[in-house]
Design an enzyme around this catalytic site. Structure first.
Site, PDB file in Angstrom:
ATOM      1  N   ASN A 277      25.838  37.179  37.669  1.00  0.00           N
ATOM      2  CA  ASN A 277      24.764  36.653  36.806  1.00  0.00           C
ATOM      3  C   ASN A 277      24.632  35.125  36.875  1.00  0.00           C
ATOM      4  O   ASN A 277      23.592  34.574  36.505  1.00  0.00           O
ATOM      5  CB  ASN A 277      24.963  37.082  35.343  1.00  0.00           C
ATOM      6  CG  ASN A 277      24.743  38.560  35.082  1.00  0.00           C
ATOM      7  OD1 ASN A 277      25.384  39.152  34.208  1.00  0.00           O
ATOM      8  ND2 ASN A 277      23.846  39.195  35.828  1.00  0.00           N
TER       9      ASN A 277
ATOM     10  N   ASP B   7      22.591  46.620  29.283  1.00  0.00           N
ATOM     11  CA  ASP B   7      21.569  46.260  30.272  1.00  0.00           C
ATOM     12  C   ASP B   7      20.165  46.541  29.731  1.00  0.00           C
ATOM     13  O   ASP B   7      19.973  47.433  28.912  1.00  0.00           O
ATOM     14  CB  ASP B   7      21.816  47.057  31.560  1.00  0.00           C
ATOM     15  CG  ASP B   7      21.126  46.419  32.760  1.00  0.00           C
ATOM     16  OD1 ASP B   7      20.612  45.291  32.638  1.00  0.00           O
ATOM     17  OD2 ASP B   7      21.102  47.065  33.825  1.00  0.00           O
TER      18      ASP B   7
END
Ligand code: IPE
Ligand code: IPE
Ligand code: MG
Length: 243
Positions: free
Chosen positions: A63, A15
């Site tokens: 996502n 991330d």
């Protein structure tokens, strides 16, 4: 780092690519591109250290809801990553596997993925698992539905499902549970990743953004892992007695 006490399976939530780019006034995709370079280095480091399984969370089902140019850019990056890194994976003995709802991936990505999986099937140094279009909850929900359907089809209303049976029907079938989870970028959450499999995984969080993550940081995470006592519900005395 104690080579005798290595985690067999490391999972990483990669991330911070977007923030890395924003900090430099660059487009988010540039962050993802730099992130994919980190992937290459970390795969290599894990293989050299002797990690058997490395699972990378590359794209979650959630996502898909990002702006479409980012999604398309990520898919394109993934496709090129697979094409470019395939020879190196083969050369380094890295077998590729994928977990997630891959039928949602664009055809071009799926083609390169299938080809890479087939061509690295014989590789035995390390298994690299990519989590793509992955959602742990949706996988578990789908599995429950499947099990209910088959119990109904068999007319067996008293069917009892065992833990190991469930385990064997997940995407991660045959993989040991992750020993260590690393999440970069300072976020302290699991974000729908391997919920079942991480029941006893050691969690490690670092503020470093994924494009800046490197071998040194990886080794620091492994050292931290090695300093912990995994008790699996037992007492310290019990754990020590079995050593
Ligand atoms: C991780 O980086 C990569 C993916 C989720 C695909 P992010 O894109 O989430 O980066 P941040 O969290 O916005 O910084
Ligand atoms: C998790 O990161 C998914 C991947 C790294 C692929 P996100 O950036 O999507 O997670 P949240 O939204 O911060 O929880
Ligand atoms: Mg993020």
């Amino acid at each position: 780092m104690d080579k005798a006490k290595l985690p067999r399976h490391i999972a990483i939530i990669m991330d911070g690519n977007g923030r890395w780019a924003r900090n430099r006034d660059l487009p988010r995709l540039e962050g993802h591109r730099r992130g994919s370079e980190t992937v290459e280095g970390i795969v290599e480091a894990c293989r050299e250290i002797g990690i058997e399984y490395l699972t990378l969370y590359a794209f979650s089902q959630e996502n898909w809801n990002r702006p479409s140019d980012e999604v398309l850019g990520l898919m394109d990056l993934l496709k090129h990553f697979l094409i470019q890194k395939r020879p190196k994976l083969i050369q380094n003995g890295v077998r590729l596997r994928v977990i997630g709802q891959i039928d949602r991936l664009p055809e071009g990505v799926l083609r390169e993925l299938t080809k890479t999986i087939a061509e690295t099937r014989h590789c035995e140094k390390m298994t690299l698992v990519l989590a793509l279009s992955y959602s742990s909850r949706s996988e578990l929900t789908e599995l429950v539905n499947q099990m209910v359907r088959s119990a109904l089809a068999e007319g067996d209303a008293s069917r009892v499902i065992r833990e190991d049976e469930l385990d064997r029907q997940l995407y991660t079938e045959g993989l040991p549970d992750p020993d260590l989870l690393i999440r970069t970028s300072g976020e302290h959450r699991i974000s729908n990743f391997l919920l079942w499999q991480m029941a006893y995984t050691e969690l490690y969080f670092t503020d470093t953004l994924w494009p800046d993550f490197n071998r040194e940081e990886l080794e620091a995470a492994i050292r931290e892992y090695q300093s912990r006592e995994r008790r699996f519900g037992l007492t310290t005395e019990q754990v020590r007695a079995t050593l």
